[in-house]
Design a protein around this motif. Sequence first.
Motif, PDB file in Angstrom:
ATOM      1  N   GLY A 350       0.855  -1.190  -0.079  1.00 33.39           N
ATOM      2  CA  GLY A 350      -0.014   0.213  -0.247  1.00 33.39           C
ATOM      3  C   GLY A 350       0.892   1.364   0.071  1.00 33.39           C
ATOM      4  O   GLY A 350       1.642   1.482   0.632  1.00 33.39           O
ATOM      5  N   PRO A 351       0.476   2.075  -0.826  1.00 31.13           N
ATOM      6  CA  PRO A 351       1.302   3.766  -1.023  1.00 31.13           C
ATOM      7  C   PRO A 351       1.314   4.261   0.224  1.00 31.13           C
ATOM      8  O   PRO A 351       0.241   4.198   1.014  1.00 31.13           O
ATOM      9  CB  PRO A 351       0.573   4.249  -2.111  1.00 31.13           C
ATOM     10  CG  PRO A 351      -0.722   3.558  -2.192  1.00 31.13           C
ATOM     11  CD  PRO A 351      -0.581   2.202  -1.879  1.00 31.13           C
ATOM     12  N   GLY A 384       0.614  -6.421  -3.659  1.00 32.47           N
ATOM     13  CA  GLY A 384      -0.642  -5.807  -3.904  1.00 32.47           C
ATOM     14  C   GLY A 384      -0.980  -5.725  -5.318  1.00 32.47           C
ATOM     15  O   GLY A 384       0.105  -5.586  -6.078  1.00 32.47           O
ATOM     16  N   GLY A 385      -2.341  -5.806  -5.508  1.00 37.51           N
ATOM     17  CA  GLY A 385      -2.759  -5.772  -6.954  1.00 37.51           C
ATOM     18  C   GLY A 385      -2.086  -4.447  -7.802  1.00 37.51           C
ATOM     19  O   GLY A 385      -2.208  -4.592  -8.885  1.00 37.51           O
ATOM     20  N   ASP A 386      -2.302  -3.323  -7.185  1.00 42.46           N
ATOM     21  CA  ASP A 386      -1.844  -2.213  -7.939  1.00 42.46           C
ATOM     22  C   ASP A 386      -0.559  -1.861  -7.711  1.00 42.46           C
ATOM     23  O   ASP A 386      -0.144  -0.707  -8.155  1.00 42.46           O
ATOM     24  CB  ASP A 386      -2.947  -0.890  -7.515  1.00 42.46           C
ATOM     25  CG  ASP A 386      -4.401  -1.341  -7.833  1.00 42.46           C
ATOM     26  OD1 ASP A 386      -4.447  -2.004  -8.823  1.00 42.46           O
ATOM     27  OD2 ASP A 386      -5.284  -0.842  -7.031  1.00 42.46           O
ATOM     28  N   THR A 387       0.372  -2.597  -7.105  1.00 41.85           N
ATOM     29  CA  THR A 387       1.699  -2.462  -6.864  1.00 41.85           C
ATOM     30  C   THR A 387       2.388  -2.142  -8.286  1.00 41.85           C
ATOM     31  O   THR A 387       3.277  -1.193  -8.306  1.00 41.85           O
ATOM     32  CB  THR A 387       2.432  -3.383  -6.116  1.00 41.85           C
ATOM     33  OG1 THR A 387       1.756  -3.626  -4.940  1.00 41.85           O
ATOM     34  CG2 THR A 387       3.761  -3.188  -5.862  1.00 41.85           C
ATOM     35  N   GLY A 388       2.236  -3.012  -9.147  1.00 44.90           N
ATOM     36  CA  GLY A 388       2.734  -2.910 -10.527  1.00 44.90           C
ATOM     37  C   GLY A 388       2.611  -1.402 -11.023  1.00 44.90           C
ATOM     38  O   GLY A 388       3.661  -0.790 -11.411  1.00 44.90           O
ATOM     39  N   GLN A 389       1.307  -0.757 -10.947  1.00 49.41           N
ATOM     40  CA  GLN A 389       1.101   0.371 -11.556  1.00 49.41           C
ATOM     41  C   GLN A 389       1.879   1.594 -10.662  1.00 49.41           C
ATOM     42  O   GLN A 389       2.316   2.479 -11.272  1.00 49.41           O
ATOM     43  CB  GLN A 389      -0.324   0.814 -11.271  1.00 49.41           C
ATOM     44  CG  GLN A 389      -0.913   0.239 -12.684  1.00 49.41           C
ATOM     45  CD  GLN A 389      -1.763  -1.151 -12.309  1.00 49.41           C
ATOM     46  OE1 GLN A 389      -1.239  -2.156 -11.590  1.00 49.41           O
ATOM     47  NE2 GLN A 389      -3.011  -1.331 -12.154  1.00 49.41           N
ATOM     48  N   MET A 390       1.934   1.471  -9.407  1.00 51.43           N
ATOM     49  CA  MET A 390       2.607   2.342  -8.653  1.00 51.43           C
ATOM     50  C   MET A 390       4.175   2.112  -8.730  1.00 51.43           C
ATOM     51  O   MET A 390       4.803   3.393  -8.940  1.00 51.43           O
ATOM     52  CB  MET A 390       2.456   1.719  -7.160  1.00 51.43           C
ATOM     53  CG  MET A 390       3.103   2.791  -6.149  1.00 51.43           C
ATOM     54  SD  MET A 390       2.811   2.427  -4.347  1.00 51.43           S
ATOM     55  CE  MET A 390       4.324   2.373  -3.568  1.00 51.43           C
ATOM     56  N   SER A 399      12.397  -5.464 -11.171  1.00 50.66           N
ATOM     57  CA  SER A 399      13.705  -6.220 -11.002  1.00 50.66           C
ATOM     58  C   SER A 399      14.833  -5.262 -10.202  1.00 50.66           C
ATOM     59  O   SER A 399      15.558  -5.830  -9.546  1.00 50.66           O
ATOM     60  CB  SER A 399      14.370  -6.323 -12.194  1.00 50.66           C
ATOM     61  OG  SER A 399      14.352  -5.169 -13.000  1.00 50.66           O
ATOM     62  N   GLU A 400      14.080  -4.093  -9.868  1.00 47.36           N
ATOM     63  CA  GLU A 400      15.170  -3.388  -8.995  1.00 47.36           C
ATOM     64  C   GLU A 400      14.796  -3.452  -7.535  1.00 47.36           C
ATOM     65  O   GLU A 400      15.446  -3.146  -6.666  1.00 47.36           O
ATOM     66  CB  GLU A 400      14.788  -1.801  -9.134  1.00 47.36           C
ATOM     67  CG  GLU A 400      14.959  -1.363 -10.738  1.00 47.36           C
ATOM     68  CD  GLU A 400      15.155   0.122 -10.897  1.00 47.36           C
ATOM     69  OE1 GLU A 400      15.693   1.069 -10.540  1.00 47.36           O
ATOM     70  OE2 GLU A 400      13.830   0.255 -11.693  1.00 47.36           O
ATOM     71  N   LEU A 401      13.845  -4.180  -7.250  1.00 53.53           N
ATOM     72  CA  LEU A 401      13.459  -4.685  -5.757  1.00 53.53           C
ATOM     73  C   LEU A 401      13.875  -6.289  -5.777  1.00 53.53           C
ATOM     74  O   LEU A 401      14.027  -7.031  -6.756  1.00 53.53           O
ATOM     75  CB  LEU A 401      12.003  -4.638  -5.364  1.00 53.53           C
ATOM     76  CG  LEU A 401      11.719  -2.875  -5.499  1.00 53.53           C
ATOM     77  CD1 LEU A 401      10.264  -2.769  -5.317  1.00 53.53           C
ATOM     78  CD2 LEU A 401      12.396  -2.151  -4.588  1.00 53.53           C
ATOM     79  N   SER A 402      13.872  -6.758  -4.429  1.00 55.38           N
ATOM     80  CA  SER A 402      14.310  -8.210  -4.484  1.00 55.38           C
ATOM     81  C   SER A 402      13.168  -9.205  -4.914  1.00 55.38           C
ATOM     82  O   SER A 402      13.373 -10.198  -5.360  1.00 55.38           O
ATOM     83  CB  SER A 402      14.550  -8.674  -2.929  1.00 55.38           C
ATOM     84  OG  SER A 402      15.274  -7.566  -2.479  1.00 55.38           O
ATOM     85  N   TYR A 403      11.834  -8.736  -4.736  1.00 48.93           N
ATOM     86  CA  TYR A 403      10.689  -9.659  -5.074  1.00 48.93           C
ATOM     87  C   TYR A 403       9.448  -8.794  -4.821  1.00 48.93           C
ATOM     88  O   TYR A 403       9.233  -7.891  -4.028  1.00 48.93           O
ATOM     89  CB  TYR A 403      10.557 -10.749  -3.949  1.00 48.93           C
ATOM     90  CG  TYR A 403       9.340 -11.479  -4.626  1.00 48.93           C
ATOM     91  CD1 TYR A 403       9.379 -12.380  -5.658  1.00 48.93           C
ATOM     92  CD2 TYR A 403       8.094 -11.886  -3.580  1.00 48.93           C
ATOM     93  CE1 TYR A 403       8.460 -12.948  -6.023  1.00 48.93           C
ATOM     94  CE2 TYR A 403       7.012 -12.432  -4.177  1.00 48.93           C
ATOM     95  CZ  TYR A 403       7.170 -13.058  -5.273  1.00 48.93           C
ATOM     96  OH  TYR A 403       6.137 -14.051  -5.850  1.00 48.93           O
ATOM     97  N   VAL A 404       8.971  -8.948  -6.078  1.00 46.94           N
ATOM     98  CA  VAL A 404       7.298  -8.151  -6.298  1.00 46.94           C
ATOM     99  C   VAL A 404       6.704  -8.886  -6.564  1.00 46.94           C
ATOM    100  O   VAL A 404       6.310  -9.707  -7.503  1.00 46.94           O
ATOM    101  CB  VAL A 404       7.669  -7.037  -7.443  1.00 46.94           C
ATOM    102  CG1 VAL A 404       6.096  -6.415  -7.648  1.00 46.94           C
ATOM    103  CG2 VAL A 404       8.652  -5.802  -7.077  1.00 46.94           C
ATOM    104  N   SER A 405       5.465  -9.095  -5.622  1.00 46.21           N
ATOM    105  CA  SER A 405       4.469 -10.074  -5.564  1.00 46.21           C
ATOM    106  C   SER A 405       3.236  -9.394  -6.219  1.00 46.21           C
ATOM    107  O   SER A 405       2.926  -8.164  -6.246  1.00 46.21           O
ATOM    108  CB  SER A 405       3.993 -10.525  -4.167  1.00 46.21           C
ATOM    109  OG  SER A 405       2.770 -11.111  -4.324  1.00 46.21           O
ATOM    110  N   LEU A 406       2.418 -10.193  -7.250  1.00 42.70           N
ATOM    111  CA  LEU A 406       1.219  -9.441  -7.673  1.00 42.70           C
ATOM    112  C   LEU A 406       0.093  -9.938  -6.760  1.00 42.70           C
ATOM    113  O   LEU A 406      -1.215  -9.585  -6.903  1.00 42.70           O
ATOM    114  CB  LEU A 406       0.884 -10.356  -8.945  1.00 42.70           C
ATOM    115  CG  LEU A 406       2.000 -10.324 -10.135  1.00 42.70           C
ATOM    116  CD1 LEU A 406       1.771 -11.151 -11.419  1.00 42.70           C
ATOM    117  CD2 LEU A 406       2.314  -8.744 -10.377  1.00 42.70           C
ATOM    118  N   SER A 407       0.274 -10.215  -5.564  1.00 48.36           N
ATOM    119  CA  SER A 407      -0.763 -10.463  -4.583  1.00 48.36           C
ATOM    120  C   SER A 407      -0.738  -9.584  -3.478  1.00 48.36           C
ATOM    121  O   SER A 407       0.343  -9.307  -2.925  1.00 48.36           O
ATOM    122  CB  SER A 407      -0.458 -11.934  -4.132  1.00 48.36           C
ATOM    123  OG  SER A 407      -0.609 -12.844  -5.188  1.00 48.36           O
ATOM    124  N   GLY A 408      -1.974  -9.260  -2.955  1.00 42.34           N
ATOM    125  CA  GLY A 408      -2.348  -8.510  -1.709  1.00 42.34           C
ATOM    126  C   GLY A 408      -2.613  -9.558  -0.674  1.00 42.34           C
ATOM    127  O   GLY A 408      -1.904 -10.037  -0.037  1.00 42.34           O
TER     128      GLY A 408
END
Length: 433
Positions: A350-351, A384-390, A399-408
């Motif tokens: 969450g932002p 989080g679902g909207d993390t990608g857009q953020m 890839s600039e973070l260790s792990y980005v999940s598509l799940s909230g």
Amino acid sequence: MQFHTIEDFKDKLQNQKVFVRVDTNTTLENGEMPLTSRIEQALQTINKLTGYGAAVVVGAHNGRSGETSFVSLGPLFSMLQKQNPSVPKMICPGNTYDSEYEGLNNAARDTIKNLQSGEILVLENLRFLKNETAKMSIDDFAQQKFVLDLLDSGVSHYVLDGFSVAHRAHMSIVGFSKVPNMAGLAVEKELKGAAKIKELLAQNQTGDGRVTFIFGGAKIQDYFQLMESALENKSVSKILPGGLFSSICLIINGYDLGQPSRVPLEKKDSKGKSTLDYQETLQKLMEKHPDVFVMPEDVAYLIDGKRVEYAIDEIPQEAREKGAVLDIGEKTILKYKQVLQESNMAYWKGPIGAFDINPLFAKGSQEVLQLLKENKQIFSVMGGGDTGQMLSKFDTLPSELSYVSLSGGALIQILAGNDLPGIAALEKSYKAS
Ligand SMILES: Nc1ncnc2c1ncn2[C@@H]1O[C@H](COP(=O)(O)OP(=O)(O)OP(=O)(O)O)[C@@H](O)[C@H]1O
Ligand SMILES: O=C(O)[C@H](O)COP(=O)(O)O
């Protein structure tokens, strides 16, 4: 955890009809469905299945009944088609359901019966179906008209790709026990990511690590299960509040932010609960674990179109009346960064500020993100679902973070130690095979 993957069936999928449940659920942007990482991820699984010669029936949902995002999946179909020009035939026959919204209509049934190897059919929003989200046993779901219609039309295998919806015991998630179940690529990837995070949470318990949660955004109800279990078993060292979570923490500590800042906290969700309804529960957690919750020292108000920062004990009455808190202030950003520099893992959902309402309130999120990108000693996880857009708004690649999940919610539940119904169904199918 044992379940079948698509690889296990790669030699058996030629000319087979496979129903794949993906999760492409997203918030619409100006009424339109954006091309998201979830759609790109779903496409990889669909392509893998067609690559092995399967005919693929795709099921997905968008929004919940009553929400503005509860829309037809025509736009999803168009995007899949545009992203995948090599597909020989992709079909979206409009509404695929019968007039009672219990099963498939004749057109959809006939199309699936005639679907050839490599072809793809995209079903209408699964949540348009009457029983998709009904409370029912797994055995009862397996008897529903929708499930039977798919099987009668020739569907012989089921793939759960939508890890981000695997925490829902819905018909399309758990109802296909009569055919072999497989995990899609998203499920495989997310379970690996969750296992790494769990390892780091366990290190915090033994004092060998330092885990920080950054909880922002608007849906604070999502955080409670994980907070309760992580605080209890000491797998989190610090919690940095952002978004509406920081406002409620400050209110609990006796700060009056003013009525405009309370308005979003009073807004009810689809279950009829507002952020303020969690005040008592949160207060108890904060009282029991005062060293874990890091309190903001200053906040940023939106006043007459400007960002104005105040120390939390020096907020003038005029600001309380005229403006709303939409971000943390400079001093808090520094304080949060210091905590993060001492962490070996940060899990962020969450932002921190309302950057989407006004870009002046991107500062908190942007600076924290910058630190996580630079400090490679921190295993940085965003979900989080909207993390990608953020991330793309902040010109950041996953890839600039260790792990980005598509799940909230699904990731939170698995980290809180809960079983996910969708994963349990995959395991059950494996055991039965
Ligand atoms: N301080 C704030 N005051 C009001 N709204 C805020 C504040 N900070 C963030 N927000 C709002 O929170 C919303 C995002 O919250 P949400 O909980 O949906 O995050 P998310 O991680 O994208 O969740 P999910 O992926 O589960 O949908 C944004 O619309 C943003 O404007
Ligand atoms: O976007 C999500 O988090 C999943 O699709 C689940 O959606 P839901 O919370 O509406 O069940």
